[in-house]
Design a protein around this motif. Structure first.
Motif, PDB file in Angstrom:
ATOM      1  N   TRP A 553       0.818  -1.402   0.002  1.00 20.63           N
ATOM      2  CA  TRP A 553       0.035  -0.091   0.130  1.00 20.63           C
ATOM      3  C   TRP A 553       0.897   1.360  -0.011  1.00 20.63           C
ATOM      4  CZ3 TRP A 553      -5.072   0.167  -0.477  1.00 20.63           C
ATOM      5  CH2 TRP A 553      -5.896  -0.929  -0.686  1.00 20.63           C
ATOM      6  N   ARG A 554       0.712   2.081  -0.852  1.00 22.04           N
ATOM      7  CA  ARG A 554       1.137   3.280  -0.879  1.00 22.04           C
ATOM      8  C   ARG A 554       0.260   4.614  -0.720  1.00 22.04           C
ATOM      9  NH1 ARG A 554       5.748   1.051  -0.020  1.00 22.04           N
ATOM     10  NH2 ARG A 554       6.744  -0.009  -2.037  1.00 22.04           N
ATOM     11  N   ARG A 555       0.940   5.587  -0.003  1.00 21.23           N
ATOM     12  CA  ARG A 555       0.065   6.734   0.411  1.00 21.23           C
ATOM     13  C   ARG A 555       0.252   7.650  -1.058  1.00 21.23           C
ATOM     14  NH1 ARG A 555      -0.024   8.684   5.889  1.00 21.23           N
ATOM     15  NH2 ARG A 555       1.811   7.444   6.073  1.00 21.23           N
ATOM     16  N   LEU A 556      -0.858   8.218  -1.428  1.00 13.88           N
ATOM     17  CA  LEU A 556      -1.031   9.076  -2.326  1.00 13.88           C
ATOM     18  C   LEU A 556      -1.602  10.426  -2.118  1.00 13.88           C
ATOM     19  CD1 LEU A 556      -2.730   6.485  -4.683  1.00 13.88           C
ATOM     20  CD2 LEU A 556      -0.401   6.841  -4.621  1.00 13.88           C
ATOM     21  N   PRO A 557      -1.576  11.650  -2.867  1.00 13.76           N
ATOM     22  CA  PRO A 557      -2.212  12.633  -2.452  1.00 13.76           C
ATOM     23  C   PRO A 557      -3.718  12.130  -2.734  1.00 13.76           C
ATOM     24  CG  PRO A 557      -0.699  12.866  -4.259  1.00 13.76           C
ATOM     25  CD  PRO A 557      -0.584  11.485  -4.066  1.00 13.76           C
ATOM     26  N   LYS A 565      -3.657   0.045 -14.066  1.00 12.72           N
ATOM     27  CA  LYS A 565      -2.707  -0.772 -13.476  1.00 12.72           C
ATOM     28  C   LYS A 565      -1.816   0.261 -12.976  1.00 12.72           C
ATOM     29  CE  LYS A 565       1.059  -4.000 -14.795  1.00 12.72           C
ATOM     30  NZ  LYS A 565       0.820  -4.522 -13.519  1.00 12.72           N
ATOM     31  N   TRP A 566      -1.491   0.155 -11.681  1.00 11.93           N
ATOM     32  CA  TRP A 566      -0.604   1.085 -11.319  1.00 11.93           C
ATOM     33  C   TRP A 566       0.441   0.375 -10.177  1.00 11.93           C
ATOM     34  CZ3 TRP A 566       0.343   2.584  -5.956  1.00 11.93           C
ATOM     35  CH2 TRP A 566       1.134   3.759  -5.832  1.00 11.93           C
ATOM     36  N   THR A 567       1.512   0.546 -10.328  1.00 10.34           N
ATOM     37  CA  THR A 567       2.584   0.055  -9.599  1.00 10.34           C
ATOM     38  C   THR A 567       3.404   1.018  -8.796  1.00 10.34           C
ATOM     39  OG1 THR A 567       4.157   0.150 -11.565  1.00 10.34           O
ATOM     40  CG2 THR A 567       2.715  -1.898 -10.800  1.00 10.34           C
ATOM     41  N   CYS A 568       4.059   0.524  -7.845  1.00  6.72           N
ATOM     42  CA  CYS A 568       5.184   1.522  -7.302  1.00  6.72           C
ATOM     43  C   CYS A 568       5.889   2.282  -8.080  1.00  6.72           C
ATOM     44  CB  CYS A 568       6.038   0.638  -6.219  1.00  6.72           C
ATOM     45  SG  CYS A 568       5.147  -0.339  -4.940  1.00  6.72           S
ATOM     46  N   SER A 569       6.375   1.928  -9.261  1.00  2.00           N
ATOM     47  CA  SER A 569       7.078   2.678 -10.041  1.00  2.00           C
ATOM     48  C   SER A 569       6.346   3.704 -10.619  1.00  2.00           C
ATOM     49  CB  SER A 569       7.737   1.835 -11.018  1.00  2.00           C
ATOM     50  OG  SER A 569       6.762   1.223 -12.001  1.00  2.00           O
ATOM     51  N   ASP A 570       5.053   3.789 -10.417  1.00  2.00           N
ATOM     52  CA  ASP A 570       4.337   4.905 -11.086  1.00  2.00           C
ATOM     53  C   ASP A 570       3.944   5.951  -9.907  1.00  2.00           C
ATOM     54  OD1 ASP A 570       4.194   3.787 -13.356  1.00  2.00           O
ATOM     55  OD2 ASP A 570       2.300   2.402 -12.543  1.00  2.00           O
ATOM     56  N   ASN A 571       4.524   5.759  -8.718  1.00  2.00           N
ATOM     57  CA  ASN A 571       4.295   6.405  -7.412  1.00  2.00           C
ATOM     58  C   ASN A 571       5.118   7.667  -7.574  1.00  2.00           C
ATOM     59  OD1 ASN A 571       3.675   7.553  -4.998  1.00  2.00           O
ATOM     60  ND2 ASN A 571       4.381   5.942  -3.732  1.00  2.00           N
ATOM     61  N   VAL A 572       4.854   8.825  -8.196  1.00  2.00           N
ATOM     62  CA  VAL A 572       5.593   9.958  -8.350  1.00  2.00           C
ATOM     63  C   VAL A 572       5.397  10.689  -7.345  1.00  2.00           C
ATOM     64  CG1 VAL A 572       5.362   9.860 -10.995  1.00  2.00           C
ATOM     65  CG2 VAL A 572       3.868  11.106  -9.680  1.00  2.00           C
ATOM     66  N   TRP A 573       4.592  10.515  -6.540  1.00  3.18           N
ATOM     67  CA  TRP A 573       4.612  11.393  -5.299  1.00  3.18           C
ATOM     68  C   TRP A 573       5.392  11.182  -4.166  1.00  3.18           C
ATOM     69  CZ3 TRP A 573       0.386   9.051  -7.756  1.00  3.18           C
ATOM     70  CH2 TRP A 573      -0.426   9.555  -8.526  1.00  3.18           C
ATOM     71  N   ASP A 574       5.980   9.858  -4.113  1.00  7.73           N
ATOM     72  CA  ASP A 574       6.838   9.550  -2.903  1.00  7.73           C
ATOM     73  C   ASP A 574       8.150   8.929  -3.337  1.00  7.73           C
ATOM     74  OD1 ASP A 574       8.125   8.680  -0.624  1.00  7.73           O
ATOM     75  OD2 ASP A 574       6.069   7.785   0.356  1.00  7.73           O
ATOM     76  N   VAL A 575       8.986   9.760  -3.589  1.00 14.27           N
ATOM     77  CA  VAL A 575      10.456   9.126  -4.190  1.00 14.27           C
ATOM     78  C   VAL A 575      10.915   7.993  -3.191  1.00 14.27           C
ATOM     79  CG1 VAL A 575      10.926  11.320  -5.196  1.00 14.27           C
ATOM     80  CG2 VAL A 575      11.520  11.103  -2.930  1.00 14.27           C
ATOM     81  N   SER A 579       9.381   2.339  -5.720  1.00 15.26           N
ATOM     82  CA  SER A 579       9.928   1.107  -5.963  1.00 15.26           C
ATOM     83  C   SER A 579       9.205  -0.152  -5.312  1.00 15.26           C
ATOM     84  CB  SER A 579      11.069   1.119  -5.998  1.00 15.26           C
ATOM     85  OG  SER A 579      11.862  -0.287  -5.821  1.00 15.26           O
ATOM     86  N   CYS A 580       9.098  -1.166  -5.697  1.00 19.05           N
ATOM     87  CA  CYS A 580       8.501  -2.144  -4.908  1.00 19.05           C
ATOM     88  C   CYS A 580       9.542  -2.751  -3.959  1.00 19.05           C
ATOM     89  CB  CYS A 580       8.136  -3.380  -6.095  1.00 19.05           C
ATOM     90  SG  CYS A 580       6.929  -3.077  -6.999  1.00 19.05           S
ATOM     91  N   SER A 581      10.616  -2.430  -3.840  1.00 18.88           N
ATOM     92  CA  SER A 581      11.546  -2.581  -3.049  1.00 18.88           C
ATOM     93  C   SER A 581      11.486  -2.113  -1.642  1.00 18.88           C
ATOM     94  CB  SER A 581      12.998  -2.749  -3.533  1.00 18.88           C
ATOM     95  OG  SER A 581      13.185  -1.664  -3.943  1.00 18.88           O
ATOM     96  N   ALA A 582      10.733  -0.682  -1.910  1.00 21.34           N
ATOM     97  CA  ALA A 582      10.696  -0.009  -0.812  1.00 21.34           C
ATOM     98  C   ALA A 582       9.763  -0.481   0.189  1.00 21.34           C
ATOM     99  CB  ALA A 582      10.140   1.562  -1.298  1.00 21.34           C
TER     100      ALA A 582
END
Length: 783
Positions: A553-557, A565-575, A579-582
């Motif tokens: 789960w990733r926090r988003l605005p 389809k959305w993956t961690c790599s698309d998470n432009v809001w949280d550098v 990445s899925c490894s984060a």
DNA sequence: ATATTGCATGATTGG
DNA sequence: CAATCATGCAATATA
């Protein structure tokens, strides 16, 4: 004027692929159950019906004119008009100007069929002109140039030509211009109650003849032209609901034994096209006999299909013994089923049933609300059983229940076909191989669209609608239970709307019509990814999404809109977490997310059911069901399942069943949830009743002085009893009437059944009226 | 305990 | 109002 919704929809069936050609326009009046309930391309009738309102696609390019057999093509005026003015219905083929058939259904309760037919059209039996069936529809009044917003809108949309038939360059049939001065929509407003072609009842033999010959003159003798005019509008077969030649119209079946005429509800309903194709493609006659919409008990495990008496006696072999006879009926796959055709004495009559239908019903994947059809192969008389799936529809306005029980067929399967089964079938019997594999009729789809979907809820006040509602109440209420399960696993229409996003590259063109802003997109919509909105204790909101790859789960605005389809790599809001490894967010935060997700699901179930079930008790039942089901939806329920007394079934609205799952804690006194408000209401009613009864007793007591003392004493004793029962403390069982000994006894039995297995806790946990939670011991003591 | 069977009941509807 | 039919339910059968 227009209901502004989010936008058009696409078929979610991955294999359908009908997304690319769907026109997307934000602001269109969309509703479930409209013209295109099923995806005509993939035939997904039921599960995907909510997502297959591919209006534009549907209306353009895939529908044949039943007169000229030409196909409508994308972008034609008719199709656009159809799309733009769903509220009002649509027009038929514009490829040939012989046939403009309108089905105007703005309010739904008064579906209108306008037909503008050529002078020499076989539909008119030589009578030129226009027919209209309806009383009160917006379009049932002449549309005068310039005085109607519709015209303005259509003109704006570039449909001016259509608005003025005289300008129609393809006007090659003078005869059709029954009223040359008739200004718009090509609709002359004759006041004939019915089209002449519907007016002459004909016998079944004629139907047979027509059906068998129709292949030789398709386009000259529509099956509809030999239809008997139903005496009344019939659920499922209202004459006015026909959208076109492919409308699903009930046809009086061939004459059978016996005298009684078949109720129109049992008339086999096929589109003209189906009939034509079936008859034309087969070397033998398939004679539609009757059909029946499956009730809950028909489709239930009991395996008994109740046959309409008249049908059974007319078309099935005569039986004299209650045990009946084994009856072989072949399904579309060629499989021969043997059912026990029998009857039970009922009053002075008989009740006919087919026993042992469960395997067949299951094999056809039918459920309550679907329709089974019975036909006969002539010659030979072999019985053929087909099916038609019902559409699931949602009453967006919450006006009333719309269930899929009448004839909202989305998956028409001709006489004997179920698209899914026939498509999957590799063993179609020779005699049935000529049947088109897919006879889904886009118009059949919407031809009987539920009225409430069409009129934005205004029909609530309409008496005819009320009657219609009443008529479907029984099965609807019962089917709700059945629909529930599919509902749980389905994204609701509204949710789908939420998920729709304009295509990333699409730039909207904004037009304003009647103060409504219409955003037009050239690109079809795309489905976005579902996210979860949570609130921090501080009130601050957060949005969360789960990576499609690693599921973290990733926090988003809050305003983030994600693609499907959305993956961690698309998470432009949280550098830090792109990445899925984060690592994932903190456990505490995630708990909030998960909780929010569950609550969301729960709300979904409740909301869906509340929408369907407007009555208070039904709403309760919904809540109950949700409570009973807990969060089983997601399969991740943390609620321990308890064994309830069999009395507490789905749909039960008793105090036990309306609980949220145990362990959720007690509701606050100020809680205004459905359950609490119901409990409050029930309590209030109960107290009022008690008060009233007490008053009555007092009156009696006053009148009979001799008993006064006795009565007072009794009242005092009763008060003590109540106290013992805990009601004074607020621990009430609102199912029981304190003055009804039977009820009390029943409750005792019930309590035994529960064995304090947490259910009692739920009862007490819920009852905010109640002070102290009773222990199991207390309850046991009460028994 | 659960499933099946046969019948009864009552809601709905058409005449 | 009577016929119809969906479904509830008790009795019985079966696992």
């Amino acid at each position: 004027m227009f209901e502004v919704k989010t936008g058009s929809k696409v078929c979610m069936n991955a294999s359908c692929g009908s997304t690319s050609t769907v026109e997307w326009k934000k602001g269109w009046p969309l509703r479930s159950g409209s013209l295109a309930d099923l995806c005509f391309r993939c035939g997904s009738a039921y599960e995907t019906s909510l997502f297959c309102e591919t209006f534009h696609l549907e209306q353009s390019g895939w529908r044949d004119c039943y007169l000229c057999n030409k196909r409508l093509h994308c972008g034609c005026i008719a199709s656009k008009l159809m799309v733009e003015f769903m509220d009002y219905g649509g027009v038929g083929c514009t490829s040939c100007t012989n046939c403009h058939q309108l089905n105007l259904n703005k309010r739904g309760e008064n579906p209108v069929v306008f037909s503008r037919l050529a002078m020499n059209s076989p539909h008119t039996n030589g009578e030129s002109g226009i027919s209209i069936r309806s009383e009160a529809d917006l379009f049932s009044q002449p549309l005068v140039n310039g005085d109607d917003k519709r015209e303005e809108f259509m003109a704006h949309r570039g449909f001016a030509n259509f608005m003025k038939p005289d300008n129609n360059t393809n006007n090659n049939n003078a005869g059709e211009m029954h009223e040359p001065s008739q200004p718009s929509l090509n609709v002359a407003l004759a006041t004939l109650p019915y089209s002449p072609s519907f007016a002459n009842p004909v016998g079944g033999n004629k139907l047979m003849a027509a059906a068998s010959q129709s292949h030789s003159h398709i386009g000259q003798c529509s099956a509809s032209s030999i239809l008997q005019k139903p005496s009344k509008s019939v659920p499922g077969t209202p004459p006015g609901t026909s959208k076109s030649a492919q409308a699903r119209i009930g046809r009086p079946p061939v004459e059978g034994r016996g005298k009684g005429h078949l109720l129109p509800r049992y008339w086999p309903k096929y589109t003209d096209k189906e009939l034509q194709q079936i008859s034309g493609n087969l070397n033998l006659n398939i004679v539609p006999l009757f059909e029946k919409t499956l009730s809950a008990s028909d489709a239930g495990r009991i395996g008994r299909l109740v046959l309409p008496k008249a049908c059974a006696e007319a078309y099935f072999p005569p039986i004299s013994q209650s045990e009946g006879i084994p009856l072989k009926i072949q399904d579309v796959r060629g499989k021969e089923w043997t059912f026990q055709f029998r009857f039970w004495p009922n009053n002075n009559s008989r009740m006919y049933v087919l026993e042992g239908v469960t395997p067949c019903i299951q094999s056809m994947m039918l459920q309550a609300g679907d329709t089974v059809t019975f036909s006969r192969v002539d010659p030979g008389g072999k019985l053929i059983m087909g099916a038609r799936k019902a559409a699931y529809t949602v009453d967006m306005q919450g006006c009333g229940l719309t269930n899929g029980t009448s004839n909202e067929d989305t998956s028409s399967s001709g006489v004997t076909e179920n698209p899914t089964s026939i498509n999957a079938s590799s063993q179609i019997p020779e005699e049935l191989k000529g049947v088109p594999e897919h006879l889904s009729s886009p118009y059949g789809v919407g031809s009987s669209l539920k009225k409430s979907e069409m009129n934005g809820g205004r029909i609530c006040d309409d008496p005819s609608r009320v009657k219609d509602k009443k008529r479907t109440r029984t099965i609807g209420a019962k089917n709700k239970r059945l629909l529930l399960r599919s509902e749980e696993v389905r994204v609701t229409w509204e949710e789908a709307q939420e998920l729709l996003r304009p295509s990333p590259n699409a730039k909207p063109t904004v037009v304003v019509v009647e103060d409504h802003e219409f955003e037009e997109f050239d690109e079809p919509p795309v489905f976005g990814k579902r996210t979860i909105l949570t609130s921090k204790p501080s009130g601050e909101q957060e949005r969360w999404a789960s990576c499609d790859d690693c599921t973290k789960w990733r926090r988003l605005p809050v305003d983030a809109l994600l693609p499907a389809k959305w993956t961690c790599s698309d998470n432009v809001w949280d550098v830090n977490r792109c990445s899925c490894s984060a690592p994932e967010e903190s456990l505490k935060d995630l708990e909030n997310v998960l909780r929010a997700g569950k609550e969301y699901k729960k709300r979904r179930i409740q909301a869906a059911k509340t929408e369907e079930e407007p009555s208070g008790l039904d709403a309760l039942a919904s809540a109950a069901s949700a409570a009973v089901l807990g969060d089983a939806l997601g399969g991740d329920s943390e609620v321990a399942t308890t064994t309830r007394h069999p009395r507490h079934r789905v749909g039960c609205s008793c105090i036990v069943c309306i609980q949220p799952p145990s362990g959720k804690g007690r509701h606050k006194p100020t809680c205004g949830c459905t359950v609490c408000s119901t409990v409050k209401r029930r309590f209030k009613t109960l107290m009022m009743r008690r008060k009233k009864k007490q008053l009555e007793r007092d009156e009696i007591a006053a009148a009979a002085e001799a008993y006064e003392e006795h009565n007072n004493k009794e009242a005092t004793e009763r008060g003590e009893t109540d106290e013992n029962n805990g009601e004074k403390e607020g621990r009430i069982d609102l199912n029981s009437d304190p003055y009804n000994r039977e009820d009390v006894e029943a409750e005792k039995e019930d309590t035994k059944g529960r064995e304090c297995s947490g259910v009692a806790d739920e009862v007490l946990g819920l009852t905010e009226l109640g002070g102290e939670a009773a222990s199991c011991e207390e309850l046991k003591a009460a028994t």
